[in-house]
Design a protein around this motif. Sequence first.
Motif, PDB file in Angstrom:
ATOM      1  N   VAL A 121       0.687  -1.309  -0.048  1.00  0.00           N
ATOM      2  CA  VAL A 121      -0.027   0.066   0.106  1.00  0.00           C
ATOM      3  C   VAL A 121       0.775   1.447  -0.137  1.00  0.00           C
ATOM      4  O   VAL A 121       0.490   2.240  -0.807  1.00  0.00           O
ATOM      5  N   THR A 122       1.985   1.139   0.663  1.00  0.00           N
ATOM      6  CA  THR A 122       2.683   2.427   0.769  1.00  0.00           C
ATOM      7  C   THR A 122       3.635   2.840  -0.465  1.00  0.00           C
ATOM      8  O   THR A 122       3.543   3.868  -1.106  1.00  0.00           O
ATOM      9  N   ILE A 123       3.883   1.570  -1.007  1.00  0.00           N
ATOM     10  CA  ILE A 123       4.784   1.664  -2.573  1.00  0.00           C
ATOM     11  C   ILE A 123       3.759   2.402  -3.638  1.00  0.00           C
ATOM     12  O   ILE A 123       3.974   3.360  -4.151  1.00  0.00           O
ATOM     13  N   ARG A 124       2.453   1.663  -3.561  1.00  0.00           N
ATOM     14  CA  ARG A 124       1.396   1.916  -4.522  1.00  0.00           C
ATOM     15  C   ARG A 124       0.939   3.530  -4.337  1.00  0.00           C
ATOM     16  O   ARG A 124       0.763   4.348  -5.084  1.00  0.00           O
ATOM     17  N   ALA A 158       7.108   9.741  -7.213  1.00  0.00           N
ATOM     18  CA  ALA A 158       8.632   9.404  -7.929  1.00  0.00           C
ATOM     19  C   ALA A 158       8.999  10.571  -8.717  1.00  0.00           C
ATOM     20  O   ALA A 158      10.123  10.961  -8.759  1.00  0.00           O
ATOM     21  N   GLY A 159       8.033  11.335  -9.366  1.00  0.00           N
ATOM     22  CA  GLY A 159       8.459  12.578 -10.363  1.00  0.00           C
ATOM     23  C   GLY A 159       8.900  13.589  -9.253  1.00  0.00           C
ATOM     24  O   GLY A 159       9.926  14.210  -9.772  1.00  0.00           O
ATOM     25  N   PRO A 198       9.436   2.383 -11.578  1.00  0.00           N
ATOM     26  CA  PRO A 198      10.020   1.119 -11.377  1.00  0.00           C
ATOM     27  C   PRO A 198      11.073   1.138 -10.125  1.00  0.00           C
ATOM     28  O   PRO A 198      11.134  -0.052  -9.814  1.00  0.00           O
ATOM     29  N   ALA A 199      11.444   2.142  -9.731  1.00  0.00           N
ATOM     30  CA  ALA A 199      12.791   2.119  -8.632  1.00  0.00           C
ATOM     31  C   ALA A 199      11.683   2.238  -7.287  1.00  0.00           C
ATOM     32  O   ALA A 199      12.362   2.075  -6.219  1.00  0.00           O
ATOM     33  N   ALA A 200      10.625   2.178  -7.341  1.00  0.00           N
ATOM     34  CA  ALA A 200       9.865   2.497  -6.126  1.00  0.00           C
ATOM     35  C   ALA A 200      10.025   1.527  -4.885  1.00  0.00           C
ATOM     36  O   ALA A 200      10.413   1.737  -3.599  1.00  0.00           O
ATOM     37  N   ALA A 201      10.341   0.328  -5.357  1.00  0.00           N
ATOM     38  CA  ALA A 201      10.429  -0.942  -4.272  1.00  0.00           C
ATOM     39  C   ALA A 201      11.691  -0.681  -3.646  1.00  0.00           C
ATOM     40  O   ALA A 201      11.939  -0.917  -2.409  1.00  0.00           O
ATOM     41  N   ARG A 218      18.025   8.259  -3.154  1.00  0.00           N
ATOM     42  CA  ARG A 218      19.183   8.287  -4.268  1.00  0.00           C
ATOM     43  C   ARG A 218      19.606   6.796  -4.231  1.00  0.00           C
ATOM     44  O   ARG A 218      20.102   6.144  -5.201  1.00  0.00           O
ATOM     45  N   LEU A 219      20.208   6.309  -2.940  1.00  0.00           N
ATOM     46  CA  LEU A 219      20.606   5.083  -2.732  1.00  0.00           C
ATOM     47  C   LEU A 219      19.546   4.083  -3.440  1.00  0.00           C
ATOM     48  O   LEU A 219      20.196   2.969  -4.100  1.00  0.00           O
ATOM     49  N   GLY A 220      18.416   3.846  -2.887  1.00  0.00           N
ATOM     50  CA  GLY A 220      17.348   3.002  -3.837  1.00  0.00           C
ATOM     51  C   GLY A 220      17.238   3.209  -5.043  1.00  0.00           C
ATOM     52  O   GLY A 220      17.229   2.243  -5.677  1.00  0.00           O
ATOM     53  N   THR A 221      17.422   4.481  -5.503  1.00  0.00           N
ATOM     54  CA  THR A 221      17.386   4.509  -7.151  1.00  0.00           C
ATOM     55  C   THR A 221      18.712   3.931  -7.670  1.00  0.00           C
ATOM     56  O   THR A 221      18.545   3.343  -8.968  1.00  0.00           O
TER      57      THR A 221
END
Length: 441
Positions: free
Chosen positions: A214-217, A224-225, A232-235, A294-297
Motif C-alpha cells: 500500500v505504501t509503495i502504491r 516518483a516525479g 519502477p524504482a519504487a520498491a 538516491r541510494l534506492g534509485t
Amino acid sequence: MSGQLELDLFRRPAEDTGAPTQGNYHYQTEIIASYCLSLHADPSIVKIICEWQEDFVIVRDKPPQLELVSVKHHDEMLYTTMKSLCDDGGLAHLFDRWLGYTSRPAVRLASNTRLGGRPGDYTPRGLLDVCRAGALDTPRGTALIAHLAWAMIDMAAKSTTLDNIPRPAAPVPPKARRHDPAGLPAGLFEMLLRFVRTCQFDCERPAKRDIRDVTIRQIVEPAAGTLGFAPPAAADVYKAVVDLVAQASRDDSGRPVDLAHYLTSPGGYDPRSQIAQTVQRRTVSREAVLEAIRLGTRRAVGDPVSLLRSGQAPPRAPGGHRLIDKMRDALMSNDEQDNALGLRDLWLHIWPQARTGFTEDIETQFRLEMEILDIVRRIRAQLIGTSDHYGIQFQALLHAELRRAELSKKISVPLDDFHILGYAYELSDLCKFGFSQPAGG
C-alpha cells in the motif's frame, strides 16, 4: 529549536515494560518510513526521531513543533470501549507522555485498528464523530471526554508506568455515571480536552501484510516525479528508507557519536549531552531520507560504476609505507610499487563516496576482506615450491584471480574491479598479507 523544546525532547523517557514482537516492531518501522516518504508533501517537517518518548516524534519548523506518535497493530480487534482505546490503543500511555511536556506537542495514534462501538454511545466511535464534527464543547462532547478521563484514571490506578496521570481520590464511578466530570482530579478534564483537540486518530492504516504494498502504491510511486526517480524504482526506494529507519531505531548500545572525544575525556559528558547524542543517533533528517532515496534509485538501475566520480585522478592517500616495504622485500619494481599505490589511492578515494552510510557497509567490507584473503591463501598454495620471481607471480595471480572472482557483483555497493584491487593493496598496507614467499614455502 527553543530551549524549552530541548528540555522537553532531551528528557530521558520512562522505561516501558514489555517489548513488541518482531513483527510489530517492523510494522512500526514501516509506519515511520511512510511518514519519511511523505516529507515532500509537508515541507514543515524537519526530522523524525525514532523510539524516543513515544514510538516516534515528528519535529517541525512551525507550531506545533513536536508531534508524538504512537503506533499500534492488532491482528483482529476494534477499539469498542474507552478502556480498550486507553489500554490496547495506547491512548493512556500517549496522554501520560504528553502531560510530561510543557510545550504541549501535537499527538497522533497510528493504528490498523478502527475506533468502533455504537456511534450514539460513549464509545471511541462516538468520540471520533464528535471530534470530526468539531463538537467537543457540546454537552455530548463533555460527556465523552469525561468517560475517557474516568477510563484513564481507572487504568492509571492499576498501572506502575503511568506516572503523570493522577490517581483517583475516590472510587471510580460505574460506567453509567461516568458522563459527569464532577469528581475528576482537578484540572484533568481540561488537560484531556486540550489533548484530544490536538490528537489525530490515524486509525485505519494498512495491516502488516499489506503495508509495504500500500505504501509503495499510494505514497512512493506517486512521489516518483517529485523525488526524482522512475516509478519502477519504487520498491528499492522503499526498502532503502525502511533500512534507514530501522538503523535509527536502534540505540547503538549507547555509544556516543563523538567516540574519540568520549574515550579521551569521558568526564566531559554531562547526562544531558549523552541524551542529546542518543537523540541524534535516533534522528532521521530530511537530508538522510533524500540520500536513502538516491541510494534506492541507484540500486534499482544498477548504478553504472565510474572509476573517477570526481572526474580527475584521486590524490595520493596518506600512508602506504608498509605496502611499499612489503613490495620492496619481494624485489618488485618501482613502477609496480607506484601502480599499487595508485590503486590503493583509488579505493581510499572512492569508498567514502560509494558506501551507503548504513550498517551494511560493515558487511560489505567484511565480505570483501574475507574473499580477498581467501584468494590470497589459494595463490600461496598454488605457488608452493616456486623459487624465482615469487613476488611478481603472486601479484599477477592476485590481479587475475580478483578479476575472475567478480567480487563487485557480490555486493550492493557500486564498485569496479579496480576499486577492489585497491582494497587488496590497502589490506596489505594493514599487514593482512605480503608479497614475499612465506617461510618454509
